[in-house]
Design an enzyme around this catalytic site. Structure first.
Site, PDB file in Angstrom:
ATOM      1  N   ASP A  52       0.874  -1.186   0.000  1.00  0.00           N
ATOM      2  CA  ASP A  52       0.000   0.000   0.000  1.00  0.00           C
ATOM      3  C   ASP A  52       0.908   1.231   0.000  1.00  0.00           C
ATOM      4  O   ASP A  52       2.113   1.141   0.251  1.00  0.00           O
ATOM      5  CB  ASP A  52      -0.912  -0.006   1.239  1.00  0.00           C
ATOM      6  CG  ASP A  52      -1.903   1.162   1.251  1.00  0.00           C
ATOM      7  OD1 ASP A  52      -2.292   1.651   0.174  1.00  0.00           O
ATOM      8  OD2 ASP A  52      -2.281   1.611   2.361  1.00  0.00           O
ATOM      9  N   SER A  53       0.292   2.388  -0.210  1.00  0.00           N
ATOM     10  CA  SER A  53       1.055   3.628  -0.122  1.00  0.00           C
ATOM     11  C   SER A  53       1.456   3.916   1.322  1.00  0.00           C
ATOM     12  O   SER A  53       2.422   4.625   1.572  1.00  0.00           O
ATOM     13  CB  SER A  53       0.214   4.785  -0.658  1.00  0.00           C
ATOM     14  OG  SER A  53      -1.027   4.810   0.023  1.00  0.00           O
ATOM     15  N   GLY A  87      -3.618   8.961  -3.818  1.00  0.00           N
ATOM     16  CA  GLY A  87      -4.897   9.504  -4.266  1.00  0.00           C
ATOM     17  C   GLY A  87      -4.794  10.874  -4.911  1.00  0.00           C
ATOM     18  O   GLY A  87      -5.710  11.318  -5.594  1.00  0.00           O
ATOM     19  N   CYS A 122      -4.551  -1.637  -1.799  1.00  0.00           N
ATOM     20  CA  CYS A 122      -4.755  -0.220  -2.078  1.00  0.00           C
ATOM     21  C   CYS A 122      -5.711  -0.111  -3.259  1.00  0.00           C
ATOM     22  O   CYS A 122      -5.412  -0.630  -4.346  1.00  0.00           O
ATOM     23  CB  CYS A 122      -3.409   0.414  -2.417  1.00  0.00           C
ATOM     24  SG  CYS A 122      -3.521   2.128  -2.968  1.00  0.00           S
ATOM     25  N   CYS A 140     -11.174   2.905   0.094  1.00  0.00           N
ATOM     26  CA  CYS A 140      -9.759   3.189   0.328  1.00  0.00           C
ATOM     27  C   CYS A 140      -9.411   2.376   1.557  1.00  0.00           C
ATOM     28  O   CYS A 140     -10.145   2.412   2.553  1.00  0.00           O
ATOM     29  CB  CYS A 140      -9.540   4.680   0.591  1.00  0.00           C
ATOM     30  SG  CYS A 140      -7.872   5.050   1.182  1.00  0.00           S
ATOM     31  N   HIS A 142      -7.387   2.757   3.785  1.00  0.00           N
ATOM     32  CA  HIS A 142      -7.163   3.537   5.017  1.00  0.00           C
ATOM     33  C   HIS A 142      -8.456   3.784   5.795  1.00  0.00           C
ATOM     34  O   HIS A 142      -8.421   3.998   7.003  1.00  0.00           O
ATOM     35  CB  HIS A 142      -6.572   4.909   4.667  1.00  0.00           C
ATOM     36  CG  HIS A 142      -5.106   4.900   4.392  1.00  0.00           C
ATOM     37  ND1 HIS A 142      -4.565   4.463   3.213  1.00  0.00           N
ATOM     38  CD2 HIS A 142      -4.054   5.302   5.160  1.00  0.00           C
ATOM     39  CE1 HIS A 142      -3.240   4.593   3.260  1.00  0.00           C
ATOM     40  NE2 HIS A 142      -2.910   5.098   4.425  1.00  0.00           N
TER      41      HIS A 142
HETATM   42  N1  DGL Z   1      -4.830   3.167   0.794  1.00  0.00           N
HETATM   43  C1  DGL Z   1      -4.970   3.676  -0.519  1.00  0.00           C
HETATM   44  C2  DGL Z   1      -6.255   3.203  -1.186  1.00  0.00           C
HETATM   45  O1  DGL Z   1      -6.807   2.189  -0.829  1.00  0.00           O
HETATM   46  C3  DGL Z   1      -4.720   5.106  -0.868  1.00  0.00           C
HETATM   47  C4  DGL Z   1      -4.147   6.092   0.036  1.00  0.00           C
HETATM   48  C5  DGL Z   1      -3.382   7.165  -0.693  1.00  0.00           C
HETATM   49  O2  DGL Z   1      -3.985   8.163  -1.147  1.00  0.00           O
HETATM   50  O3  DGL Z   1      -2.181   6.966  -0.830  1.00  0.00           O
HETATM   51  O4  DGL Z   1      -6.739   3.816  -2.100  1.00  0.00           O
END
Ligand code: DGL
Length: 273
Positions: free
Chosen positions: A21-22, A54, A85, A199, A201
């Site tokens: 993931d990021s 994002g 992600c 997302c 997160h």
């Molecule tokens: N966790 C990431 C997702 O599912 C994105 C978070 C980011 O913007 O880096 O889209």
């Protein structure tokens, strides 16, 4: 004359599952996978130097993600990669699959399960700005929820809030109010009964979002479904625990504030890429 195909080389029992993931959002997918595969050796990779995805362009993500995964594969020799992600998956899955000869599991907005649950037929999709503008989302909506109204909102602040929370900081509650306002200001929003957390997160701040909604809605995300897919793709394979390893791009010091939550999950090794 009969011929037989050469036997597939056996997968080493200590070959890890790689999660990518990021940032730390993919831990929500990892948690679900570990509930099904508690003995699997794990490498979790966070592209802190590239966070947030994002707010990046499609071209940047489509170039960055396969390149990083290629380096991670060389270093860790995983048996399977999970792109934990939505942003990276909805943009770069084809490039990653073309570049790497390994099973790749993606994370895409959970519109199908949301559609199965929604009674009002008004479904919200809360993701990053890059994810909510993807044709991938339009196609999922067309395929699985064609009779429903899908309201989308990109909420980059929620990514920062989730990262803060896992560093032990307290995000400003106004962040969650603004994310919810972005949805409820749209036409038909009063009938939203299901919210897709598109997302990885966002499940980390689900309680805060529920408070900001102030009325009951059902939150849906894909982590359990992805975990089942990983378990299916690795069925019959043996796992020899090799611990949980965390690797991040960027300076080693950036990992330090996350160590308490990572150590609580069982991570014992920390490295940079
Ligand atoms: N966790 C990431 C997702 O599912 C994105 C978070 C980011 O913007 O880096 O889209």
């Amino acid at each position: 004359m009969t011929s037989s195909l050469p036997a597939e080389p056996a997968i080493a029992a200590d070959a890890p599952l790689l999660f990518f993931d990021s940032g730390v959002g993919g831990l929500t997918v990892l948690d679900a996978a570990r509930a099904l595969l508690p003995d699997a050796p794990i490498v979790y990779a966070a592209d802190f130097a590239g966070l947030p995805y994002g707010e990046k362009s499609e071209a940047e993500i489509a170039a960055r993600v396969p390149a990083l995964l290629g380096r991670l594969v060389e270093r860790y020799r995983p048996r399977l990669i999970t792109i934990a992600c939505n942003t990276a998956s909805t943009i770069a899955l084809p490039q990653v699959r073309a570049a790497l000869d390994l099973p790749i599991v993606g994370t895409v907005p959970a519109i199908k399960p949301a559609s199965e649950q929604s009674r009002s037929r008004v479904i919200a999709v809360l993701g990053t700005e890059a994810t909510v503008r993807q044709p991938y989302v339009t196609n999922l909506a067309r395929e699985f929820a064609s009779d429903a109204t899908i309201l989308r909102f990109g909420a980059p602040e929620l990514v920062r809030a989730a990262e803060m929370k896992l560093r032990g900081e307290v995000p400003d509650p106004a962040i969650f109010d603004r994310a919810v306002a972005g949805l409820v200001s749209q036409e038909r929003a009063v009938a939203i009964d299901t919210v897709v957390l598109a997302c990885t997160h966002f499940p980390l701040v689900q309680d805060e979002l529920a408070r900001a909604f102030g009325r009951p809605v059902t939150f849906v995300h894909g982590a359990e479904g992805i975990a089942r897919r990983i378990a299916y793709l690795t069925r019959g394979q043996s796992f020899v625990g090799n611990g949980l390893r965390f690797v991040a791009t960027g300076p080693a010091g950036d990992i330090v504030p996350y160590k308490p939550v990572l150590e609580a999950r069982g991570f014992t090794s920390f490295d940079t890429l």
